[in-house]
Every structure is written in structure tokens, then in C-alpha cells.
Design an enzyme around this catalytic site. Structure first.
Site, short mmCIF file in Angstrom:
data_model
loop_
_atom_site.label_atom_id
_atom_site.label_comp_id
_atom_site.label_asym_id
_atom_site.label_seq_id
_atom_site.Cartn_x
_atom_site.Cartn_y
_atom_site.Cartn_z
CB THR A 162 7.53 18.91 1.29
OG1 THR A 162 6.80 19.98 0.72
CG2 THR A 162 6.58 17.78 1.64
CE LYS A 188 3.70 20.56 2.12
NZ LYS A 188 3.87 20.33 0.63
CB THR A 199 0.27 22.90 -4.39
OG1 THR A 199 0.03 22.97 -5.75
CG2 THR A 199 0.75 21.52 -4.02
CD GLU A 286 8.97 25.02 -4.42
OE1 GLU A 286 8.95 23.93 -3.84
OE2 GLU A 286 8.83 25.15 -5.64
CG ASN A 409 10.80 23.96 -8.09
OD1 ASN A 409 10.34 23.02 -7.47
ND2 ASN A 409 10.47 25.22 -7.84
CB SER A 414 18.90 13.79 -4.12
OG SER A 414 18.56 14.86 -3.26
#
Lengths: 414, 414
Positions: A162, A188, A199, A286, A409, A414
Site C-alpha cells: 500500500t 508489507k 501493522t 513512513e 498521513n 483520495s
């Protein structure tokens, strides 16, 4: 989930050469559930006799696929024939519709393979709270069947991404008796990463032939030492799933239900594999610019050491200091104190990059700052904290907190 | 601590008109402990008979001034004559030198006022792990004595600031019997803010005449409802201190040791005062662009509701979504689940700005997104989560997580 493509993490590692796991076939395709112009569905098919073990998020609001897998494990006695994964929609907080999607997907895959629905395992990752368009997912499955191949591991690792900026894979071999078996794994995950578990999704498969109960014990131990030792942002996903499949195609002596010494090398290889994948997840945290290793020694117990290490790893003030290249040991002391674990300020010692900056509750006079500054400029930062009370130790990994995290984040879905 | 001056928070509120608290005198000065060209020392002097109550950080590695105040409260029986505060250096993790600084400061102030050192209370805020230059602090005190004034509240609020972008003050009046008393308070804090307590210093004073034990009970209750309900970054400071002084100069009927109904209005006013100051701290959260109110209802208990509310308030993914104007209720569900408190995914409901986006475990079909988008664009965001299990309620306040937080905390100390 950010709108545009993200730059690849500077901490990325190359995808490894992955040999086949005999009997384990994979295929990927584009169901266009959310993403356009990329593959977003991955299936694995396993031979008869395959066993499975699983561990799942402790989040109290898990996604429908997590519920499905837990029930399938419990009712199916650890037998598996297939895995279906999609990226882009997590099928979380979707009520009855979410459960129906799981049932329909497992049913469709079971019909294609001639097995029972409870032998089909499921995982979904992506946006929360939107209905997963079941027809797109089940409609994609028939076209994947002719493409099943033992060589599709790299494509599988890509199809489940993702906000990941690079695909994550690892492979190991192990000896069982006089036979050599293979374990492959893909994962992932990049945000919403905290134990238990980070996660993420992780799917591993081996050709070893192992009773399901043995497999579950081995997996639990390996996850404890890998995915439960990493954190990106302290947020625990609703979809965390680790599944380990044993196809049983290898020829090795029969493994007893107790496991035992015969599996020592297999356990080592599995631990290494999951540790490798867990660190890849942190390397893709991230916005991550630095990989941070936090070792705590001298705590009253191993559990206490781990809690202290995670308090440091999850502190926004520690993580932003690291992003700024600042060896701010004062914030590390603060994080030790906030963990709520036994600690004595006047016995604490802190080292960064191997240089003890603080000892026994005070700054080390005239410690050499040059190697510390140099170390903080690098991609990998090592922090050691000695609590000075006991013999408990733990090591966890995290990344720094940067503008990139906010960019990723803080943008509109979208 | 950032190098340059920070822009004033867009959530700032004006400093109030603060009347004198009869008998309570304040003075400020520049000791140049760390900052240049600004005042960084603040003292308060109290008349004989003043009582004091205090609450302190639960961080296990507190600063030397926190140790000092705890001991002074315990040994002095709740009597106070002075308060000395400095900004720029927190005197934390400074070992024996830190303790000696406290002793010398209290001794110096006690000599100037003709009281005992244990009647002098201390607080320090700023960088951790650097020795506080005692002589600069004690050397500044004599010059402050002639300048003590009942009017110096605004200057006092400024002198204790570190990364704060605006001074924080509040004032209330209350009736005790047929007399009116005043309570004034000032606070500082903007980062390293999490219960218990928010990282901050808060000093309040009243002219009421109250036994120390009564004062301590009232303070505990008010802090529970204010500073223990706010969080900026989940990091708990080593220096959190709330002190409440009662000068006893007001003429009102004698308050019994049990407190009782006579203090109902005073308790209300104190609760309001601390709540006002706590929200000002959140409004100055490092990088804050939005003030966020999180109300949890329907939990199994009030304590459970508070834990869930804080899990939402501390989630980096929720906070970055709010920064991006995204009413991402999926992340709110995730945060509810990670709190570890009783929750049933299929009974959860989530509202943003009063609009229920999710009810009983699923998205509300065709809810009106327009007012939600409008609400998220504003400076104040309201999130309501109903757990659907019981009657436990709690409300907490936080701010969003923005690039500003990274800017402030990721820069080198200098």
C-alpha cells in the site's frame, strides 16, 4: 494513504533472489479495487496436506478477514489450501457486508481449487471503513488460476503493497534431519506499525512437513522476536496478520508432535526470516530516514526492558531529535521515566553509537562528542540504555519521525 | 528547543486582565541561565500563614526541583513563603549537583525573606541533563526583592516560558461565606505534554485562608479534570509541577478541616481556572494548528472512557489526519481498538463536528459530508465516539500533529 507515488525509502534493501518452495504456487492480478494500473490481488495455492499457523492483531476492532482467519484456524484444525490477499481496501469496520465479502471470497476460491472454504485464508490491507466491492475481488480469481507459478514471489510481494515504497521478501534454508528445506516470506507494512503486532501482513511458506501445532509454536516464538520488537508510530493496525504455511513436499524424517531438537535449525531459520522481514518494515517506515536500534540492559526483567525500549522507540520527542541528528539523551531519560517501569534516575546510563554520554545519573564530563555527531549523521542509529537495576535485556527497532510522515498521513484520502 | 523565535500559535488567546491577589507579590528578572535578552527567573513571595498544595509528574526520572518540592511539602506541613522558578535549564538528570543547586537556591531565598528553606518551593524548565549554573540563579535573587509587586502576574507568565509562543494566565473569583476571594494562575508548556500530568508548570495563588489538607484535596480534584485530560505528544515531562498557594489574607469565616459545602463555589472556580490554563497549554501545543476535543461515551466505565479518549488523542495517525483536514474515522476506530479497553466493533459509532459518520459498526450511508468537511477546515475540531457498551464518559483535549512539531523538535539544540 497518499495520493501520489512516494519516493523509495533511503533505507530500502534489494529484493532477494527467492527460490521456489516446492508445491507452493502464486499468482497476481489487477482487480482495480482501489488502485489503477497496478496489481492488487495475490493468491497462493497449496497442495493437499498443507498445514498453517497464524498470529493476528490484538486490536479490539479487527477487520473481517482477521475474524475469518481466526475462525478458519480454529475450525479447520490447521489445514490450508489457499490464501487470497488484496491491497487498497482493508475490509475493516464494514459490518455484515464485510463478513459476506469474506464468505464469498473463500467460497469462490474453494470452488476453483476443489477445497473447503475454511481451507482458504484471507487478508486485506488499505483504507478502513469502506465496503470492499466483492465482485471485483471474486471476479479476478478465475483468471489467476492458469497463471499460478512457483516463481511468482517477487510479483506477490509487490501486489500486497500500500504505502510501502519497496517490496519486502526474505528466504532461508534449514536442515531437518538430512534434508534441506526452504522458507520464503513476503511482507508489507510501513505505517500504523506497533506491536502487537507491527501493522503488517506477512506470509511465509515452507516445503517442510510439520504438524499444525508445532508450526504454531514456532511462529509464536519467531514473531515475539521480530514483529513484536518493532514500532513505527505506536499505532496498532486492525489487520495485522502473519500466516505460515507448511506444504509438506520436502522429504525429511517425520517430525513428532512435540517438535524437539530436530527442529532447532528450522526454528533458527524462521526466526531469522521474520526478523529480516520485520526490519524491512521499519526500513520502510513512513517518512523514515534513519533505522534506529534501541537496546536496553540492566532492567529488572526482560519484559520491563522491552517496555522501556518501546517507550523510547515510541516517543515523538526522541524520534524527532533523531531526525534532526541530535543525540538528545535528556529526552531518552524522559522516555525511560514515562515507561512506568522500575528505574532509578541516579543509576541510568545512556550511550549513542557506542559512546557513553551519561553514566549513573549524570552527564559524562568531557565525553568525546565528535564520534557521536558523526554517528547521528548516518542511516543507522544505535542507542543503548543501561537501567542499572537487574539483568533484563531487550532490543527493539524503530525509525525517526520526519516531515515525510506528516506528508504521507496528513494528506487527504483520495 | 528551537533556535529562533517561533510564530505565535494560531490558537492563542489574549492574556487576561489579572487583579492582584492580596498579599501575593511577584518579581521577574534576567539571570541569563540560557536565554539572552529576556527574563528567565520568576519569584513569588507569600505572607506568613500561607498554605500550599502540590502535584507532580509521575515520570520515574523527575528533576531535582520536583524532589525538592515533594520533600518540602512532606516535611513543612504545607507551609510556604516563596516560590523560585527559572526557564531554560530544567535541572534534570544532574545528579548531586542538581540537588545542591536546589539547596543553595532555597537557602538564598530563605535568607532574603527570613524564612526556612523548606518554605521555599522551586521549579525549573528547559533543557535536560545540563548543570544549572547555581550562582547565576542565586545571584539574581537579591535584585528581585525591591521589585516584588502584586501587579507582576503578566511578567511572571512570560518569564517561565520556553517553547511557549504566548503567555498563559487565568483568573477567577469565588464566594466563601459572604466574602469574595480571587484565584490567579499562570502556566507554561507546549511540548512533552501528556498526563500524568501534562508537561508543564502551573502556579496558582489565592487570598483564601485554607488548611493545607483541604487545599491538597481541591487541587487533586481540579488537576484530574484539567491537566490530566490533555495531551500534545504523549511524552511525560520530568518536571511537571502544579502548585497552589493560599495566602490567607481574605476575611471569610474559618474553613473547617473537612472543607465541605462552604467551599463548593471555590472548588468550581479552581476547576475552571485550571481547565482554562490546561486548554491554553494545548492551544500552544508545538506546531498546533487545531484544538481537538475528543468525547467518549458509552464505555464500560469513566476510567475506560478516558483511556480510549487518550488513545485517540495520542494516535499519530489520527493527529496527522486532523492536520490534513481529513475526517478519517477509520483511524479513530483503529485507535479505539488499540486502547485495549472493552469495545465491540459492531456497536461503535463515530461523529465529527456533530455529524454521525459511522453508527453501530458501519459507515452511515449517505451521511452529509459537507458540514464535516467545513468543520474540519476550522480551528476547533470535535470528535465524539460512542462505545455502545455502558455509561462511562470522558472528554480530553489535544492538538493536531503538523510539520511545525517536527520543525520545533527536530532542530539541533543550540
Amino acid at each position: 494513504m497518499a495520493a501520489g507515488p512516494l519516493p523509495v525509502s533511503p533505507l530500502a534493501v534489494p529484493f532477494p533472489e527467492m527460490p521456489p518452495v516446492p508445491g507452493v504456487r502464486l499468482a497476481t492480478g489487477a482487480a482495480e479495487i482501489r488502485y489503477r494500473g497496478r496489481e492488487d490481488v495475490m493468491v497462493m495455492a497449496f497442495p493437499q496436506g498443507t498445514t498453517v499457523a497464524g498470529l493476528f492483531t490484538r486490536n479490539r476492532c479487527p477487520g473481517a478477514p482477521v475474524d475469518w482467519c481466526r475462525a478458519a484456524l480454529a475450525r479447520g484444525g490447521g489445514k490450508a489450501r489457499a490464501l487470497v490477499v488484496n491491497a487498497g481496501n482493508a475490509n475493516v469496520f464494514t459490518g455484515r457486508a464485510g463478513r459476506e465479502t469474506c464468505e464469498a471470497t473463500a467460497q469462490a476460491m474453494a470452488e476453483l481449487l476443489g477445497c473447503r472454504p475454511r481451507e482458504v485464508f484471507l487478508a486485506s490491507t488499505g483504507v478502513i471503513g469502506e465496503r470492499l466491492p466483492t465482485g471485483k475481488l471474486t471476479g479476478a480469481l478465475p483468471g489467476l488460476m492458469p497463471r499460478l507459478s512457483e516463481a511468482a514471489w517477487p510479483a506477490a510481494a509487490r501486489a500486497i503493497m500500500t504505502t510501502d515504497t519497496f517490496p519486502k521478501g526474505a528466504t532461508r534454508t534449514a536442515r531437518i534431519g538430512d534434508a534441506t528445506v526452504t522458507i520464503n516470506g513476503i511482507a508489507k507494512g510501513s505505517g500504523m506499525i506497533a506491536p502487537d503486532m507491527a501493522t503488517m501482513l506477512c506470509f511465509a511458506a515452507t516445503d517442510a512437513k510439520l504438524p499444525a501445532a508445532v508450526l504454531q509454536r514456532l511462529l509464536k516464538r519467531a514473531v515475539e522476536r521480530s514483529f513484536n520488537r518493532i514500532t513505527v508510530d505506536s499505532d496498532t493496525s486492525t489487520s495485522d496478520t502473519v500466516l505460515l504455511f507448511a506444504a509438506g513436499t520436502a522429504r525429511h524424517p517425520r517430525v513428532p508432535a512435540t517438535g524437539g531438537a530436530m527442529l532447532r535449525d528450522f526454528a533458527r531459520a524462521l526466526d531469522e526470516l521474520l526478523h529480516d522481514l520485520a526490519l524491512q518494515v521499519v526500513r520502510d517506515g513512513e517518512g523514515a530516514q534513519k533505522l534506529v536500534r534501541i537496546a536496553v540492559t540492566g532492567a529488572v526483567s526482560a519484559r520491563s526492558a522491552q517496555r522501556i525500549a518501546l517507550a523510547i522507540a515510541n516517543s515523538p520527542l526522541v524520534k524527532t531529535a533523531i531526525a534532526g541528528g541530535d543525540a538528545n539523551w535528556g529526552r531518552i531519560v524522559m522516555a525511560v521515566g514515562k515507561a512506568g517501569e522500575p528505574a532509578d534516575r541516579d543509576r541510568l546510563s545512556v550511550a549513542v553509537g557506542g559512546v557513553w554520554m551519561a553514566r549513573d545519573g549524570g552527564v559524562v564530563p568531557d565525553y568525546d562528542e565528535t564520534p557521536v555527531v558523526e554517528h547521528m549523521r548516518g542511516r543507522e542509529v544505535e542507542i543503548t540504555v543501561d537501567i542499572g537495576l537487574g539483568r533484563g535485556e531487550a532490543t527493539v527497532w524503530t525509525c525517526d519521525l520526519t516531515h515525510g510522515y506528516i506528508d504521507i498521513n496528513g494528506s487527504y484520502r483520495s
